[in-house]
Each structure stands twice: as C-alpha cells, then as structure tokens.
Motif scaffolding. Structure first.
Motif, PDB file in Angstrom:
ATOM      1  N   LEU A  22       0.831  -1.198   0.000  1.00  0.00           N
ATOM      2  CA  LEU A  22       0.000   0.000   0.000  1.00  0.00           C
ATOM      3  C   LEU A  22       0.870   1.255   0.000  1.00  0.00           C
ATOM      4  O   LEU A  22       1.954   1.275   0.589  1.00  0.00           O
ATOM      5  N   SER A  23       0.373   2.279  -0.643  1.00  0.00           N
ATOM      6  CA  SER A  23       1.112   3.531  -0.703  1.00  0.00           C
ATOM      7  C   SER A  23       1.082   4.237   0.651  1.00  0.00           C
ATOM      8  O   SER A  23       0.096   4.135   1.382  1.00  0.00           O
TER       9      SER A  23
ATOM     10  N   TYR B 247      -2.929   5.493  -5.510  1.00  0.00           N
ATOM     11  CA  TYR B 247      -4.024   5.216  -4.574  1.00  0.00           C
ATOM     12  C   TYR B 247      -5.188   4.501  -5.258  1.00  0.00           C
ATOM     13  O   TYR B 247      -6.339   4.648  -4.881  1.00  0.00           O
ATOM     14  N   ALA B 248      -4.829   3.706  -6.281  1.00  0.00           N
ATOM     15  CA  ALA B 248      -5.843   2.856  -6.921  1.00  0.00           C
ATOM     16  C   ALA B 248      -6.332   1.817  -5.905  1.00  0.00           C
ATOM     17  O   ALA B 248      -5.594   1.413  -5.010  1.00  0.00           O
TER      18      ALA B 248
ATOM     19  N   GLN C 274      -0.756  -0.896  -4.592  1.00  0.00           N
ATOM     20  CA  GLN C 274      -0.754   0.538  -4.878  1.00  0.00           C
ATOM     21  C   GLN C 274       0.653   1.092  -5.104  1.00  0.00           C
ATOM     22  O   GLN C 274       0.905   1.808  -6.072  1.00  0.00           O
ATOM     23  N   ARG C 275       1.558   0.781  -4.191  1.00  0.00           N
ATOM     24  CA  ARG C 275       2.892   1.383  -4.235  1.00  0.00           C
ATOM     25  C   ARG C 275       3.674   0.959  -5.467  1.00  0.00           C
ATOM     26  O   ARG C 275       4.618   1.633  -5.885  1.00  0.00           O
TER      27      ARG C 275
END
Length: 406
Positions: free
Chosen positions: A313-314, A361-362, A367-368
């Motif tokens: 995740l971002s 932030y899809a 995400q990252r």
C-alpha cells in the motif's frame, strides 16, 4: 525532431558517455557486495546481500526452483497446493544455469550478473527516454544522474529521527518503484522492467512520429507490441502500467483535440485515430498474458491468498510530496512548455506525471507498485523546465539544488 536524431549511433560520444556512466554506477553498486565476500571468515558467512536480505533470499529461492526443473513459479515457503504461475521467468531461467555443486554460490553470482546487466539496460533506456524530450545534452546527463542515483528529501526525516513518520519509511529507503537506485542496487527485475517499460513507450512514440510514412499500422504496431509483451513478462504490473499510461495519454489527446475544436482551432482526428489503431495492434500481443494474470489471480486459490498477503500500500501522500517536492517547481515549468508544444508526443511525460495520484491510490493491494517510472517522467519535465528558464543564475541554482540536496 533533430534533437531526437542526435542520439542514434553507437559511435556517438554521447552514447559512449552513457555506457561509461552505466559501467561506473554498476561498479559502485557492486563494491559493497565484494567487500562482504572479502570480509567473511570462520565465524560468519556472507549470504550475498547487503540490503533487503529477506527479499534477496526469496530471489535465490525462485532461482533454486528453476535449478530443480520448475518452469512455473511455485513458492517454496508454503505447503498450500499450487498449480504454478507464469511469473519471475528470469529468475527461473537463471536457476537452470546452476549445477549441483556449490549451488548457492552459483545462484548468488548469477543474481549479481543479472543485476549488473539489468542495471546497465535500465540506465541506457532511461537516457534514451530522457533524450526523446530533452534537447540539451547537458540536461540529458543531469536527468540521467537524477533518475538513477537521485532521491527526494526523505533523508531529512532520518536526520530528525522520524524514520517511521506517518507509519512509513521514506520512499527512497524502501520503494524501488519510486526512484531508481534501489533497483540498480538490489532488485534486478525492477531494473529490467523499467528498461522495457521506457523502451516500450519510446518505441510507440517514435512510431507515432512516422504515421505518414508507415505502410502498415498492423505490422508496426505488432513490432511495438513485442516490447510491450516483454515488459509484461518481466513484471506483469509493469505491462499493466504501460497499457494504462498509453490509454490515459490517448484519452488526454482526445480531450485536447475536442477542446481545440470547441475553440474553433484546427484539430487532427485522423491522426489520433491512427495512434489509437497503432496502440490497439501493439496491445494485441501482451493482452492475452495480462488477461491470464487477471484471471489467475481471481480464480487460483493460492494466488488469491498470496496477493492478499503481498500488500504494497502507498504511504501517506505527504511522503510522495517529500519524495518529489524538490523537482516539482521545475517540473511545472516543463509541463507548461510541453503542454503548449505542437508536438503530440511531448505531452506523454505530463500525462504520466498527472497519473501519480490515480496510480498510487488505486483500489488494489499493489498501490505502491503502480507509480513505477513516474520519477522518470517528473525528471524529464524538470529538465525541460530548466531548459525553459532564461535566468542563468536561477538555472544554476536549480541544478545545484537538484543534484546536491537529494
């Protein structure tokens, strides 16, 4: 167009400089590993990795699977039934080059040969991508240095003792997708997929510049599609990024042409239609493989669990601001210049950079991973911005800031 033709000959001094730069960078990234081997003794043995040791051992595990005959990826760290999945082919193929005696040492050596070769390819591809948009050789070289060994302002958090600020390390310390150095230092598959991603984009853009000369859009598109397929094979999400970026780029061009038509300015819909057809034929080759990935991840029980556990995740958006904030003012200048340019291809870095919030932030677990390569687009915009500046003192100050602070 003339600026783009200068970087063509293998005998060109500019290209020789790039090759020398690549050799020096990859030599410097290899020295810590050599030091580790020289320093080992009776009390401890060097595993072959100095950063991301867990990841390094996982790469060796993938290569070992190839050594014992696997052609599809099956993680050795789980007893869960696995059908096998077409991913990490380079590691599996490298593993097949190792023999039974001294297997670990052979695999580590093969890994670092892969790392050095992939790093050189990434540096060459980066320079070619930067050169497509930046006319000045001076700023091409500065851009290459920033992309490959530059970073953001995350080191300030480390100095302030805030390594885990907002629940995350600074991006330059753990995210090979966000910059470039970590890929060259420890993640060869990321270096390879970036090389193929950038060459895939450049090959498409070069084809769009020759639309009037192309006798067969199908043949040209399929030729571009070979690179797109290789990008997806090197790293499936990189292939998806390529398709998404080209799709958004063409969509942005359509909006731009519609806006010009509304304002009574000349639009060129036939050209846009040819570009769409070219992208369609180029996407025809990687499409089955990307579809295979999507279907497998949805239907394969093991892959579903694996993807759930492999969340990337971002971090908080402020981390991206710290990472890229230094180049943003110059990138904005470059974006303005490229937006005003009549050259359609010149608008791709701008569109790509604007995709950052959407990709980072899809609503997916990786995400990252998705902003892979956006750092290159931002640096291209920044170099174009520096070229645009007329005040030489401000320009020199900008170069010092970009090269000294990261």
């Amino acid at each position: 167009m003339e600026a783009r033709r200068r970087y063509t000959s293998w005998l060109n001094p500019e290209r020789r400089w790039v090759l020398a730069f690549a050799a020096v960078v990859m030599l410097l990234t290899t020295i810590p590993y050599l030091f580790g081997y020289v320093s080992q003794g009776e009390d401890w043995r060097f595993t072959g990795f100095v950063v991301a040791v867990d990841d390094g051992n996982a790469f060796i595990g993938k290569m070992l699977s190839g050594t014992v005959g696997e052609w599809l990826f099956r993680t050795p760290y789980s007893a869960f039934p696995q059908r096998g999945f077409l991913i990490f082919p380079t590691y599996l193929l490298l593993g097949k080059l190792a023999s039974a005696n001294g297997t670990h040492e052979q695999l580590v050596t093969l890994f670092h040969i892969y790392r050095v070769c992939a790093g050189i390819l990434a540096i060459l591809a980066t320079y070619e991508f930067v050169s497509f948009f930046v006319s000045s050789i001076r700023y091409r070289k500065i851009g290459l240095a920033l992309v490959t060994i530059g970073g953001g302002l995350g080191w300030l958090l480390v100095l302030l003792g805030q390594q885990e600020w907002l629940g995350s390390l600074p991006l330059e310390f753990h995210s090979p997708e966000s910059f470039g150095f970590l890929s060259l230092y420890a993640y060869p598959h990321y270096a390879l997929d970036r090389a193929l991603l950038l060459w895939g984009l450049v090959s498409y853009l070069k084809a769009t510049l020759r639309l009037g000369e192309i006798s067969s859009l199908i043949r040209t598109g399929l030729g571009v599609g070979v690179l797109w397929l290789l990008t997806g094979l090197a790293q499936p999400f990189a292939g998806m990024i390529l398709v998404v970026v080209i799709g958004i780029y063409l969509g942005a061009l359509a909006v731009w042409q519609a806006w010009r038509a509304v304002r009574g300015q000349r639009s060129d819909w036939p050209r846009l239609w040819k570009m769409i057809q070219l992208a369609f034929w180029a996407g025809l080759l990687p499409a089955p493989f990307l579809l295979y990935n999507v279907i497998s991840q949805r239907l394969d029980p093991f892959l579903k669990l694996w993807m759930e556990q492999s969340a990337f995740l971002s971090p908080h958006p402020v981390h991206y601001l710290l990472a890229y904030g230094l180049v943003l003012p110059f990138a904005v200048l470059g974006a303005i210049r490229l937006w005003k340019a009549k050259d359609w291809a010149a608008k791709l870095p701008l569109v790509w950079a604007l995709c950052l919030p959407v990709l980072a932030y899809a609503p997916v677990s990786i995400q990252r991973r998705l902003p892979e390569g956006i750092w290159v687009a931002l640096v291209v915009l920044a170099m174009v911005g520096l070229e645009t500046m007329t005040n030489e003192k401000l320009r020199r100050t900008g170069i010092v800031l970009l090269l000294a602070l990261p």
